[in-house]
Design a protein around this motif. Structure first.
Motif, short mmCIF file in Angstrom:
data_model
loop_
_atom_site.label_atom_id
_atom_site.label_comp_id
_atom_site.label_asym_id
_atom_site.label_seq_id
_atom_site.Cartn_x
_atom_site.Cartn_y
_atom_site.Cartn_z
N GLY A 196 -11.96 57.13 -114.05
CA GLY A 196 -11.86 58.50 -114.55
C GLY A 196 -11.22 58.55 -115.92
O GLY A 196 -10.55 57.60 -116.35
N VAL A 197 -11.45 59.65 -116.60
CA VAL A 197 -10.81 59.89 -117.88
C VAL A 197 -10.21 61.30 -117.83
O VAL A 197 -10.91 62.25 -117.53
CB VAL A 197 -11.80 59.81 -119.05
N VAL A 198 -8.90 61.39 -118.06
CA VAL A 198 -8.26 62.70 -118.16
C VAL A 198 -8.19 63.06 -119.64
O VAL A 198 -7.62 62.31 -120.43
CB VAL A 198 -6.84 62.67 -117.56
N SER A 199 -8.81 64.18 -120.01
CA SER A 199 -8.79 64.59 -121.41
C SER A 199 -7.77 65.70 -121.59
O SER A 199 -7.94 66.79 -121.08
CB SER A 199 -10.17 65.11 -121.81
N HIS A 200 -6.68 65.38 -122.29
CA HIS A 200 -5.67 66.39 -122.57
C HIS A 200 -6.11 67.23 -123.74
O HIS A 200 -6.85 66.76 -124.60
CB HIS A 200 -4.34 65.71 -122.91
N ARG A 201 -5.62 68.47 -123.77
CA ARG A 201 -6.00 69.34 -124.88
C ARG A 201 -5.47 68.82 -126.19
O ARG A 201 -6.02 69.08 -127.25
CB ARG A 201 -5.47 70.75 -124.64
N SER A 202 -4.38 68.07 -126.13
CA SER A 202 -3.77 67.55 -127.36
C SER A 202 -4.63 66.45 -127.97
O SER A 202 -4.35 66.00 -129.06
CB SER A 202 -2.40 66.99 -127.04
N GLY A 203 -5.68 65.99 -127.24
CA GLY A 203 -6.50 64.91 -127.75
C GLY A 203 -6.17 63.60 -127.04
O GLY A 203 -6.95 62.66 -127.09
N ARG A 204 -5.01 63.55 -126.37
CA ARG A 204 -4.65 62.35 -125.63
C ARG A 204 -5.65 62.14 -124.49
O ARG A 204 -6.19 63.08 -123.93
CB ARG A 204 -3.23 62.55 -125.08
N LEU B 17 -3.87 56.88 -123.74
CA LEU B 17 -4.46 56.49 -125.02
C LEU B 17 -4.30 57.62 -126.03
O LEU B 17 -4.55 58.78 -125.71
CB LEU B 17 -5.95 56.21 -124.84
N SER B 18 -3.87 57.28 -127.25
CA SER B 18 -3.82 58.29 -128.30
C SER B 18 -5.25 58.56 -128.77
O SER B 18 -6.19 57.87 -128.36
CB SER B 18 -2.98 57.78 -129.47
N VAL B 19 -5.41 59.56 -129.63
CA VAL B 19 -6.75 59.89 -130.13
C VAL B 19 -7.42 58.67 -130.74
O VAL B 19 -8.57 58.33 -130.42
CB VAL B 19 -6.66 61.03 -131.18
N ASP B 20 -6.68 57.97 -131.61
CA ASP B 20 -7.24 56.80 -132.28
C ASP B 20 -7.61 55.70 -131.29
O ASP B 20 -8.67 55.07 -131.39
CB ASP B 20 -6.25 56.24 -133.30
N GLU B 21 -6.70 55.47 -130.33
CA GLU B 21 -6.95 54.42 -129.36
C GLU B 21 -8.17 54.75 -128.50
O GLU B 21 -9.00 53.88 -128.21
CB GLU B 21 -5.72 54.21 -128.47
N ALA B 22 -8.28 56.03 -128.12
CA ALA B 22 -9.43 56.43 -127.29
C ALA B 22 -10.72 56.23 -128.07
O ALA B 22 -11.71 55.71 -127.54
CB ALA B 22 -9.27 57.88 -126.85
N ASN B 23 -10.71 56.62 -129.36
CA ASN B 23 -11.90 56.41 -130.18
C ASN B 23 -12.21 54.93 -130.31
O ASN B 23 -13.37 54.52 -130.24
CB ASN B 23 -11.70 57.00 -131.58
#
Lengths: 391, 160
Positions: B26-34, B54-60
């Protein structure tokens, strides 16, 4: 001279809170019980009574409640609230009935009267969504299957608060049944109007408030929140609920920015609020109610576990998840104190304040600890104890 | 692959799917982008075994390593940067008039001004497809252009 003492006192209090906050981060617990203890120490009968900063602290506390509720409202969009109401009303009602019952019962048994019973019901009912969210994040539970169940229970509780607080405010103001009904009517209409505005005209509201400058946005949002909260107070709908509704009306990227800008202010004033509540509680009043508070806490743990179990089963979740759902709901915190604060300010039974403080102190600390024990406990339940260990 | 989407009030939302070998991810998508990458327990599909923040950059970065979604993310970024530029991902449904026909047949660019910049097929991305590229049902077509142009391509792809 007076001014300098005020500054010294305020500085010392806030610095002290900062040090306590550092402690709470170090041990990964909620700072709320520590702030309450600090308030107890600084208040009447405490070890270090404050002399001059009471006025500032009491106004700050009011702003703290408003900002707490406002940022809570920001977390949710109107659409989420409506869909939660549709899907989790049964679980929400079970949560309400099971968890308000112990508080109501205690108030009635102690013969504190009906108004105190309504307040006590609220105090034992509400879970601290702040602490719960933190516990679930810390324990890596956000991906679990029971998490949506827990979160929608929290949303339901917050919505229930939006109806409950105006009723309580009216009851505490001593209006009769008719006046109470009128207030409730006003509250229901206000809430509906704001939800409709948020759902239909959210964009226009955002356009009105939006600004590329953080400074302008901060002033606009803070002004709007305080204004609406004040008007709501005038209408006896409770300032906190007005602020909550403004939070709901703002959504999308604007809500995100507003949350970022206002969170530091919220943290400051919310801390002041908890201190203020502690200030008004005499530590000497705590021991006499400690026994009742402990009983209520045990009952509160049992009823929340039962709620989580029931709601989890309804969503088709197995033993472990059901236990985790209940355990996540255990912590009580900011709202319980908000409710108790209203009741204390209106001069309901003098033992209510200390009782609420003791109850929150117990559950804000043990709730997160018990949550950590949920999974090992579930493993033991799933696997019946192994036969005596072989040598 | 069936992805289940659940809303998490106050946090964001969550996507969960089960792999062919019966693991739930699963992937939990936080509104903050995390983003939280969640691997579920084999024995108990309700429970997260590990959850990696994962931070935004790490997720990307992870998405780029794994594959296709990165292209669409970049396009979304591009759209944010350039006002008036629209992108869309349009599916070629099984009954579409272009299921089995070539990109050239659509004459999308000359009719609408919008360009088909990529086609996602299963786990592959065909960037800058040539006019003789043949569509199949299930392809995702990535279109860039003006708002109207993109809408017009959508109409062409569904009704010819």
């Amino acid at each position: 001279m007076h001014g300098s003492i005020l500054l010294v006192e305020l500085g010392a209090v806030i610095l002290g809170l900062g040090l306590l906050g550092a402690l709470s981060v170090r041990f990964s617990i909620s700072p709320i019980p520590l702030y309450l203890l600090a308030g107890l120490a600084f208040g009447q009968g405490g070890v270090l009574p404050l002399a001059t900063s009471e006025v500032f602290i009491s106004t700050g506390a009011e702003i703290g409640v408003i900002l707490l509720l406002f940022t809570l409202g920001l977390e949710y969009t109107a659409g989420e609230l409506v869909s939660t109401l549709r899907t989790s009303a049964p679980a929400g009602l079970v949560d309400l009935v099971l968890n308000a019952a112990p508080g109501v019962a205690v108030a009635l048994i102690l013969d504190w009267g009906l108004v105190a019973a309504v307040a006590m019901g609220g105090i034992t009912y509400v879970t601290s969504s702040g602490i719960t969210a933190k516990v679930m994040g810390d324990l890596g539970w956000l991906g679990n299957r029971e998490t949506p169940v827990v979160l929608s229970l929290l949303v339901f509780e917050d919505l229930a608060m939006a109806l409950y607080l105006p009723i309580l405010t009216a009851l505490l103001a001593g209006v009769g049944l008719l006046g109470g009904a009128a207030t409730l009517g006003i509250a229901a209409v206000t809430i509906t109007v704001i939800l409709i505005i948020a759902l239909r005209y959210g964009r226009q509201v955002e356009k009105l408030v939006a600004s590329p400058s953080d400074e302008v946005l901060l002033l606009k949002v803070l002004g709007l929140v305080l204004l609406v909260a004040g008007i709501a107070q005038q209408l006896q709908v409770s300032a906190a609920v007005g602020a909550f509704l403004v939070g709901i009306a703002l959504s999308g990227p604007l809500a995100h920015t507003a949350r970022q800008i206002l969170t530091p202010l919220r943290d400051l004033f919310a801390a002041v609020f908890f201190v203020f509540f502690g200030l008004n509680t005499n530590p000497a009043d705590l021991p006499p109610v400690a026994g009742i508070a402990a009983l209520l806490a045990v009952a509160g743990i049992g009823t929340k576990l039962a709620t989580g179990w029931w709601a989890g089963r309804r969503a088709g979740i197995a033993t472990t998840g059901r236990l985790r759902a209940g355990a996540a709901l255990l912590p009580r915190g900011e709202f319980n104190i908000v409710i108790a604060g209203l009741a204390v300010a209106a001069g309901v039974n003098p033992r209510l304040g200390p009782l609420a403080a003791a109850y929150v102190l117990i559950l804000a600390v043990t709730g997160p600890l018990l949550a950590r024990a949920a999974e090992p406990l579930a493993r033991r339940l799933r696997r019946p104890p192994a036969p005596a260990p072989s040598p | 692959m069936d992805t289940e989407r659940t809303s998490l009030p106050g946090i964001g939302f969550q996507h969960v799917f089960t792999t062919a070998r019966n693991r739930r991810i699963g992937v939990v998508s936080h509104r903050s982008g995390r983003r939280d990458l969640v691997i579920y327990d084999k024995e108990d599909p309700d429970s997260a075994l590990v959850s990696v923040e994962l931070s935004v950059d790490e997720a990307n970065g992870l998405a780029e390593l794994i594959g296709t979604p990165r292209v669409t993310e970049r396009l979304a970024e591009l759209r944010r940067q350039v006002d008036g530029l629209a992108t869309a991902q349009l599916a070629i449904t099984d009954g579409s008039p272009f299921d089995g026909n070539t990109l050239g047949d659509t004459q999308a660019r000359s009719r609408t001004g919008a360009s088909i910049v990529a086609v996602v097929r299963g786990h592959e991305v065909v960037a800058s497809p040539r006019p003789d590229f043949t569509f199949h049902g299930g392809d995702i077509v990535v279109v860039v252009g003006t708002e109207e142009g993109v809408a017009a391509v959508a109409t062409i792809l569904t009704s010819g």
